[in-house]
Design a protein around this motif. Structure first.
Motif, PDB file in Angstrom:
ATOM      1  N   ALA A  40       0.821  -1.205  -0.064  1.00  0.00           N
ATOM      2  CA  ALA A  40       0.007  -0.074   0.114  1.00  0.00           C
ATOM      3  C   ALA A  40       0.819   1.274   0.071  1.00  0.00           C
ATOM      4  O   ALA A  40       0.550   2.286  -0.812  1.00  0.00           O
ATOM      5  CB  ALA A  40      -0.962   0.224   1.228  1.00  0.00           C
ATOM      6  N   GLN A  41       2.212   1.242   0.694  1.00  0.00           N
ATOM      7  CA  GLN A  41       3.065   2.422   0.647  1.00  0.00           C
ATOM      8  C   GLN A  41       3.569   2.556  -0.534  1.00  0.00           C
ATOM      9  O   GLN A  41       3.761   3.706  -1.013  1.00  0.00           O
ATOM     10  CB  GLN A  41       4.123   2.256   1.873  1.00  0.00           C
ATOM     11  CG  GLN A  41       3.265   2.423   3.224  1.00  0.00           C
ATOM     12  CD  GLN A  41       4.474   2.292   4.295  1.00  0.00           C
ATOM     13  OE1 GLN A  41       5.315   1.534   3.949  1.00  0.00           O
ATOM     14  NE2 GLN A  41       4.302   2.819   5.451  1.00  0.00           N
ATOM     15  N   ALA A  42       3.725   1.480  -1.216  1.00  0.00           N
ATOM     16  CA  ALA A  42       4.627   1.817  -2.376  1.00  0.00           C
ATOM     17  C   ALA A  42       3.535   1.999  -3.492  1.00  0.00           C
ATOM     18  O   ALA A  42       3.891   3.159  -4.251  1.00  0.00           O
ATOM     19  CB  ALA A  42       5.092   0.262  -2.924  1.00  0.00           C
ATOM     20  N   GLU A  43       2.329   1.737  -3.594  1.00  0.00           N
ATOM     21  CA  GLU A  43       1.554   2.124  -4.407  1.00  0.00           C
ATOM     22  C   GLU A  43       0.924   3.754  -4.130  1.00  0.00           C
ATOM     23  O   GLU A  43       0.763   4.440  -4.915  1.00  0.00           O
ATOM     24  CB  GLU A  43       0.034   1.462  -4.408  1.00  0.00           C
ATOM     25  CG  GLU A  43      -0.191   0.048  -4.648  1.00  0.00           C
ATOM     26  CD  GLU A  43       0.388   0.099  -6.344  1.00  0.00           C
ATOM     27  OE1 GLU A  43      -0.190   1.135  -7.054  1.00  0.00           O
ATOM     28  OE2 GLU A  43       1.153  -0.721  -6.901  1.00  0.00           O
ATOM     29  N   GLN A  44       1.060   4.104  -3.082  1.00  0.00           N
ATOM     30  CA  GLN A  44       1.000   5.540  -2.547  1.00  0.00           C
ATOM     31  C   GLN A  44       2.151   6.607  -3.250  1.00  0.00           C
ATOM     32  O   GLN A  44       1.765   7.376  -3.747  1.00  0.00           O
ATOM     33  CB  GLN A  44       0.825   5.538  -1.110  1.00  0.00           C
ATOM     34  CG  GLN A  44       0.453   7.018  -0.573  1.00  0.00           C
ATOM     35  CD  GLN A  44       0.438   7.494   0.949  1.00  0.00           C
ATOM     36  OE1 GLN A  44       0.483   6.426   1.562  1.00  0.00           O
ATOM     37  NE2 GLN A  44       0.357   8.555   1.380  1.00  0.00           N
ATOM     38  N   LEU A  45       3.268   5.816  -2.975  1.00  0.00           N
ATOM     39  CA  LEU A  45       4.476   6.550  -3.735  1.00  0.00           C
ATOM     40  C   LEU A  45       4.303   6.562  -5.053  1.00  0.00           C
ATOM     41  O   LEU A  45       4.889   7.633  -5.750  1.00  0.00           O
ATOM     42  CB  LEU A  45       5.717   6.014  -2.953  1.00  0.00           C
ATOM     43  CG  LEU A  45       5.999   6.028  -1.871  1.00  0.00           C
ATOM     44  CD1 LEU A  45       7.203   5.109  -1.254  1.00  0.00           C
ATOM     45  CD2 LEU A  45       6.367   7.398  -1.160  1.00  0.00           C
ATOM     46  N   ARG A  46       3.882   5.476  -5.712  1.00  0.00           N
ATOM     47  CA  ARG A  46       4.030   5.626  -7.302  1.00  0.00           C
ATOM     48  C   ARG A  46       2.853   6.614  -7.632  1.00  0.00           C
ATOM     49  O   ARG A  46       2.767   7.259  -8.615  1.00  0.00           O
ATOM     50  CB  ARG A  46       3.421   4.156  -7.440  1.00  0.00           C
ATOM     51  CG  ARG A  46       4.431   3.229  -7.603  1.00  0.00           C
ATOM     52  CD  ARG A  46       4.330   1.783  -8.163  1.00  0.00           C
ATOM     53  NE  ARG A  46       5.295   0.897  -8.111  1.00  0.00           N
ATOM     54  CZ  ARG A  46       5.056  -0.115  -7.466  1.00  0.00           C
ATOM     55  NH1 ARG A  46       4.334  -0.146  -6.317  1.00  0.00           N
ATOM     56  NH2 ARG A  46       6.139  -0.788  -7.026  1.00  0.00           N
ATOM     57  N   SER A  47       1.641   6.757  -6.676  1.00  0.00           N
ATOM     58  CA  SER A  47       0.644   7.584  -7.103  1.00  0.00           C
ATOM     59  C   SER A  47       1.191   9.010  -7.060  1.00  0.00           C
ATOM     60  O   SER A  47       0.849   9.876  -7.805  1.00  0.00           O
ATOM     61  CB  SER A  47      -0.535   7.408  -5.957  1.00  0.00           C
ATOM     62  OG  SER A  47      -1.533   8.466  -6.234  1.00  0.00           O
ATOM     63  N   GLU A  48       2.009   9.226  -5.859  1.00  0.00           N
ATOM     64  CA  GLU A  48       2.604  10.581  -5.688  1.00  0.00           C
ATOM     65  C   GLU A  48       3.429  11.018  -7.010  1.00  0.00           C
ATOM     66  O   GLU A  48       3.515  11.995  -7.407  1.00  0.00           O
ATOM     67  CB  GLU A  48       3.147  10.683  -4.450  1.00  0.00           C
ATOM     68  CG  GLU A  48       2.319  10.737  -3.249  1.00  0.00           C
ATOM     69  CD  GLU A  48       3.198  10.847  -1.958  1.00  0.00           C
ATOM     70  OE1 GLU A  48       4.458  11.040  -1.947  1.00  0.00           O
ATOM     71  OE2 GLU A  48       2.265  10.715  -1.012  1.00  0.00           O
TER      72      GLU A  48
END
Length: 181
Positions: A40-48
């Protein structure tokens, strides 16, 4: 050993086995939760990162524009340097032409010893005219074009016309008459 001791040992082994199984299950669930959290953190970073993509593209565009501007400035500077070199060359040619005219005038002037070892042609600076007035310093008189004028009129085959220039002037030497040689 008696039967009671064996029962208690079996119960203890079963309890330890159950505790180990429970610990294994709990550890496995914790690893899954940690993995899901990391995902989930990786997906959030990718989104950012995706949200910052336009800013990155804008920065890259500005960098390319700056590089193109710098290249244009370099080309303009090179062109200006070429023009300056051509102007220096033209100035040197004009100066040499002027010196040639002065040397010719000195060669023709009987008051100038142009064959002397210390002879140097003196190019007039254009600020003092023959009548003693001062010429404007903004523009120098035009260089002779090589055609006949008042100073060369009458000179043929190295022989000077004894009457001098047509206007009755002195012949236009920039040097003061010295002792006759």
């Amino acid at each position: 050993m008696n039967n009671d001791d064996v029962v208690w040992i079996v119960i203890a082994v079963v309890v330890v086995a159950l505790l180990a199984a429970l610990a294994y299950v709990l550890l496995k669930r914790k690893k899954e939760r940690d993995r899901d959290l990391a995902h989930a953190q990786a997906e959030q970073l990718r989104s950012e990162a995706t949200q910052h993509q336009p800013a990155v593209q804008q920065s890259e565009l500005e960098a390319r524009k700056a590089e193109a501007e710098a290249e244009l400035r370099r080309a303009e500077a090179e062109h200006a340097e070429v023009q300056a070199a051509e102007a220096r060359q033209a100035a040197a040619a004009t100066s040499a032409q002027q010196e040639d005219v002065v040397r010719e005038a000195d060669r023709l002037d009987p008051a100038v010893d142009h064959r002397s070892g210390d002879y140097r042609p003196e190019v007039p600076d254009g600020r003092h005219l023959e009548n003693g007035s001062t010429a404007p310093t903004e523009s120098a008189p035009p260089a002779p074009t090589g055609g006949a004028d008042d100073y060369t009129e009458g000179y043929r085959d190295g022989q000077a016309d004894t009457d001098g220039p047509a206007d009755g002037g002195s012949g236009g030497s920039h040097r003061s008459p010295g002792p006759a040689s």
